[in-house]
Design a protein around this motif. Structure first.
Motif, PDB file in Angstrom:
ATOM      1  N   ASP A 136       0.812  -1.232   0.000  1.00 15.76           N
ATOM      2  CA  ASP A 136       0.000   0.000   0.000  1.00 15.76           C
ATOM      3  C   ASP A 136       0.843   1.278   0.000  1.00 15.76           C
ATOM      4  N   ALA A 137       2.156   1.132   0.063  1.00  9.99           N
ATOM      5  CA  ALA A 137       3.018   2.324   0.126  1.00  9.99           C
ATOM      6  C   ALA A 137       3.003   3.078  -1.197  1.00  9.99           C
ATOM      7  N   TRP A 138       3.000   4.407  -1.108  1.00 13.31           N
ATOM      8  CA  TRP A 138       3.161   5.247  -2.291  1.00 13.31           C
ATOM      9  C   TRP A 138       4.649   5.403  -2.588  1.00 13.31           C
ATOM     10  N   ILE A 139       4.984   5.401  -3.874  1.00 14.77           N
ATOM     11  CA  ILE A 139       6.349   5.678  -4.305  1.00 14.77           C
ATOM     12  C   ILE A 139       6.360   7.046  -4.976  1.00 14.77           C
ATOM     13  N   ILE A 140       7.163   7.941  -4.430  1.00 12.48           N
ATOM     14  CA  ILE A 140       7.322   9.278  -5.002  1.00 12.48           C
ATOM     15  C   ILE A 140       8.686   9.322  -5.660  1.00 12.48           C
ATOM     16  N   ASP A 141       8.695   9.507  -6.971  1.00 12.21           N
ATOM     17  CA  ASP A 141       9.960   9.438  -7.711  1.00 12.21           C
ATOM     18  C   ASP A 141      10.498  10.820  -8.047  1.00 12.21           C
ATOM     19  N   PHE A 142      11.675  11.114  -7.501  1.00 10.97           N
ATOM     20  CA  PHE A 142      12.397  12.339  -7.846  1.00 10.97           C
ATOM     21  C   PHE A 142      13.654  11.997  -8.646  1.00 10.97           C
ATOM     22  N   THR A 143      13.796  10.705  -8.976  1.00  7.69           N
ATOM     23  CA  THR A 143      14.977  10.218  -9.687  1.00  7.69           C
ATOM     24  C   THR A 143      14.829  10.459 -11.182  1.00  7.69           C
ATOM     25  N   ASN A 144      15.802  11.113 -11.779  1.00  4.49           N
ATOM     26  CA  ASN A 144      15.765  11.404 -13.215  1.00  4.49           C
ATOM     27  C   ASN A 144      16.216  10.205 -14.046  1.00  4.49           C
ATOM     28  N   PRO A 145      15.752  10.129 -15.310  1.00  4.37           N
ATOM     29  CA  PRO A 145      14.735  10.989 -15.931  1.00  4.37           C
ATOM     30  C   PRO A 145      13.339  10.634 -15.417  1.00  4.37           C
ATOM     31  N   VAL A 146      12.728  11.593 -14.734  1.00  2.00           N
ATOM     32  CA  VAL A 146      11.504  11.335 -13.966  1.00  2.00           C
ATOM     33  C   VAL A 146      10.383  10.764 -14.829  1.00  2.00           C
ATOM     34  N   ASP A 305       4.261  18.515   0.205  1.00  2.00           N
ATOM     35  CA  ASP A 305       2.911  18.754  -0.308  1.00  2.00           C
ATOM     36  C   ASP A 305       2.347  17.489  -0.942  1.00  2.00           C
ATOM     37  N   LEU A 306       3.162  16.837  -1.776  1.00  2.02           N
ATOM     38  CA  LEU A 306       2.696  15.643  -2.482  1.00  2.02           C
ATOM     39  C   LEU A 306       2.450  14.490  -1.507  1.00  2.02           C
ATOM     40  N   ALA A 307       3.397  14.239  -0.619  1.00  2.00           N
ATOM     41  CA  ALA A 307       3.235  13.145   0.342  1.00  2.00           C
ATOM     42  C   ALA A 307       2.019  13.377   1.239  1.00  2.00           C
ATOM     43  N   ALA A 308       1.828  14.617   1.675  1.00  2.00           N
ATOM     44  CA  ALA A 308       0.691  14.931   2.542  1.00  2.00           C
ATOM     45  C   ALA A 308      -0.631  14.648   1.837  1.00  2.00           C
ATOM     46  N   SER A 309      -0.718  14.990   0.562  1.00  2.00           N
ATOM     47  CA  SER A 309      -1.963  14.750  -0.182  1.00  2.00           C
ATOM     48  C   SER A 309      -2.187  13.260  -0.422  1.00  2.00           C
ATOM     49  N   LEU A 310      -1.150  12.554  -0.809  1.00  2.00           N
ATOM     50  CA  LEU A 310      -1.285  11.121  -1.084  1.00  2.00           C
ATOM     51  C   LEU A 310      -1.646  10.340   0.176  1.00  2.00           C
ATOM     52  N   LEU A 311      -1.161  10.797   1.320  1.00  2.00           N
ATOM     53  CA  LEU A 311      -1.408  10.089   2.574  1.00  2.00           C
ATOM     54  C   LEU A 311      -2.606  10.643   3.336  1.00  2.00           C
ATOM     55  N   GLY A 312      -3.342  11.568   2.690  1.00  2.09           N
ATOM     56  CA  GLY A 312      -4.591  12.038   3.264  1.00  2.09           C
ATOM     57  C   GLY A 312      -4.473  13.192   4.226  1.00  2.09           C
ATOM     58  N   GLY A 313      -3.353  13.908   4.171  1.00  4.34           N
ATOM     59  CA  GLY A 313      -3.158  15.031   5.079  1.00  4.34           C
ATOM     60  C   GLY A 313      -3.598  16.347   4.480  1.00  4.34           C
ATOM     61  N   GLY A 314      -2.816  17.393   4.748  1.00  2.00           N
ATOM     62  CA  GLY A 314      -3.232  18.734   4.365  1.00  2.00           C
ATOM     63  C   GLY A 314      -2.538  19.288   3.147  1.00  2.00           C
ATOM     64  N   ILE A 338       2.841  12.347 -18.451  1.00  2.49           N
ATOM     65  CA  ILE A 338       2.924  13.781 -18.708  1.00  2.49           C
ATOM     66  C   ILE A 338       3.158  14.525 -17.400  1.00  2.49           C
ATOM     67  N   GLU A 339       3.580  15.787 -17.517  1.00  2.78           N
ATOM     68  CA  GLU A 339       3.791  16.632 -16.336  1.00  2.78           C
ATOM     69  C   GLU A 339       2.836  17.807 -16.420  1.00  2.78           C
ATOM     70  N   VAL A 340       1.813  17.766 -15.572  1.00  3.08           N
ATOM     71  CA  VAL A 340       0.748  18.770 -15.606  1.00  3.08           C
ATOM     72  C   VAL A 340       0.193  18.987 -14.199  1.00  3.08           C
ATOM     73  N   GLN A 341      -0.657  19.982 -14.085  1.00  2.00           N
ATOM     74  CA  GLN A 341      -1.417  20.170 -12.854  1.00  2.00           C
ATOM     75  C   GLN A 341      -2.377  18.996 -12.691  1.00  2.00           C
ATOM     76  N   ALA A 342      -2.485  18.503 -11.466  1.00  4.68           N
ATOM     77  CA  ALA A 342      -3.374  17.377 -11.208  1.00  4.68           C
ATOM     78  C   ALA A 342      -4.073  17.545  -9.866  1.00  4.68           C
ATOM     79  N   GLN A 343      -5.222  16.911  -9.759  1.00  2.97           N
ATOM     80  CA  GLN A 343      -5.912  16.785  -8.477  1.00  2.97           C
ATOM     81  C   GLN A 343      -5.260  15.611  -7.751  1.00  2.97           C
ATOM     82  N   VAL A 344      -4.719  15.863  -6.569  1.00  2.62           N
ATOM     83  CA  VAL A 344      -3.961  14.834  -5.861  1.00  2.62           C
ATOM     84  C   VAL A 344      -4.638  14.496  -4.545  1.00  2.62           C
ATOM     85  N   GLY A 345      -4.804  13.194  -4.282  1.00  2.47           N
ATOM     86  CA  GLY A 345      -5.406  12.734  -3.036  1.00  2.47           C
ATOM     87  C   GLY A 345      -5.003  11.302  -2.753  1.00  2.47           C
ATOM     88  N   ARG A 346      -5.710  10.668  -1.841  1.00  3.21           N
ATOM     89  CA  ARG A 346      -5.377   9.300  -1.439  1.00  3.21           C
ATOM     90  C   ARG A 346      -5.361   8.322  -2.604  1.00  3.21           C
TER      91      ARG A 346
END
Length: 421
Positions: A136-146, A305-314, A338-346
């Protein structure tokens, strides 16, 4: 809440720790695990990380380990910020393409392909091990090429979102210039990772007033200097390209420049040597000013910001991320990233609607997406032929003799990282 950072021994990490410390109410971390095979380096970074937390009274526990499986076990989110081959491999990525008259850069062109080939198999192995211990863990990738790495993760069925700091850098810059808070600045940010344009700068949200024309009129010279592009180009486009577009819009000029100075990797390696010496000072309890020159500005705030949204925070409801296209750009396959604005949540990231793009932009996006598809096939399956085809397809190469020469060099410089070579 437990977070793990794979590549936690990076000199970037204190930037991340600073954000975790300052924004602890947004992302209340109870345990933070820094995972890295370089034990000596990891202890220097870990020591500074603990002092930064202690200085602000953060109650979270910071653990360092070289044991990946133990580090990610039970994590709610895993951040990936690794560099396979280190700065030595980056230095090669930035130099041997110049021998063929092509740009030497670590995330685009031939150097970017080399990095993808080294990185994708390693990241997929890490992700599989995360899935075994905590599916159930989220993976947030900052490793290039992203873009390519995130696409590999998503296609393998992982809960993954890609992150880059280009958009948040523009957001913070313009918020300061306009005298508003960053949360009030919404960017019409569209493209692929490291191939994006700001089509609008809106105050108050997606439907807010677009002040980009004013920004270009009043601050165009400063922007042009920052991007190293003529002011006339910005005026004719009427949009703001990311600084990576200079590799496309002024390729030959960049190649000439790169041939006259040390590689960025050489500069960063020296910077890292100085930073690690600073990190070893037991009196240091904040990120040093030198770190700002290392790159990754505002990465920590974007990650929080991203981790907080994915994990249901603020976290913010709208964020610029890398995720599946799913019809957002109708000229691309649904499984393009793609890299765009997105609605982010759990449940992850859902791209916001994007206006129709002029062929000037959609054409280049399509071209690079085709390259990225071939690059991912080469990273997943190997083979000289796949490498050659990916290089031939790249808009910064596109000539068979250059692609042949680059293929030979790429394989020669990366044999130790390519299981098939």
């Amino acid at each position: 809440m437990k977070l793990a950072v794979v590549g936690g021994g990076s000199t970037y990490t204190p930037e991340l720790i600073d954000g975790f410390a300052r924004l602890r109410e947004v992302l209340p971390i109870e345990e933070l695990v820094l995972v890295d095979p370089a034990a000596e380096r990891l202890e220097l970074v870990g020591g500074l990380a603990r002092r930064i937390f202690a200085k602000v009274g953060h109650p979270g526990r910071i653990v360092t380990t070289s044991d990946l499986d133990a580090g990610v076990e039970g994590a709610d989110a895993v951040l990936l910020q690794l560099r396979v081959g280190g700065q030595a491999a980056r230095n090669q990525d930035e130099t041997w393409p110049l021998e063929c008259g092509c740009v030497g850069q670590e995330t685009t062109g031939a150097g970017g392909l080399a990095k993808a080939l080294r990185t994708v198999p390693v990241v997929l192995d890490i992700a599989e091990r995360v899935r075994r211990t905590n599916p159930d863990a989220w993976i947030i990738d900052f490793t290039n090429p992203v873009g390519i790495v995130t696409r590999a993760l998503l296609q393998a069925g992982h809960k993954a979102v890609g992150l880059c700091n280009v958009a948040i850098g523009f957001q913070r810059r313009w918020a300061s210039a306009l005298g508003v808070t960053p949360s009030q600045v919404h960017l019409d940010h569209v493209g692929l990772n490291h191939l994006t344009w700001e089509f609008g700068v809106r105050i108050g949200g997606p439907e807010g007033e677009n002040v980009l024309p004013k920004i270009l009129a009043e601050g165009g010279d400063e922007l042009a200097d920052m991007l190293k592009l003529p002011r006339s180009v910005l005026d004719r486009l009427g949009v703001v390209p990311s600084y990576y577009l200079r590799y496309f819009y002024a390729h030959d000029e960049v190649v000439r420049e790169l041939g006259t100075k040390p590689s960025r990797a050489a500069e960063v390696a020296e910077m890292e040597r100085q930073l690690l010496a600073m990190y070893g000072d037991p009196a240091l309890d904040e990120k040093p000013e030198l770190l700002a020159k290392r790159g990754g500005a505002y990465y920590s705030e974007a990650a929080v910001d991203l981790a907080a949204s994915l994990l249901g925070g603020g976290g913010s409801p709208h964020q610029v991320v890398n995720t599946y296209n799913n019809g957002t750009l109708p000229f691309l396959p649904d499984d393009a990233v793609i890299e765009v604005q997105a609605q982010v949540g759990r449940d992850g990231a859902t791209p916001l609607a994007v206006p129709a793009l002029d062929p000037l932009y959609s054409g280049l996006i399509s071209h690079v997406t085709a390259y990225e598809d071939l690059a991912l096939q080469a990273a997943l399956h190997g083979g000289r032929d796949r490498v050659f085809k990916a290089l031939l397809a790249h808009p910064l190469i596109g000539q068979y003799d250059a692609a042949e020469g680059l293929t030979d060099r790429l394989i020669a410089h990366n044999r130790e990282h390519l299981a098939w070579a």
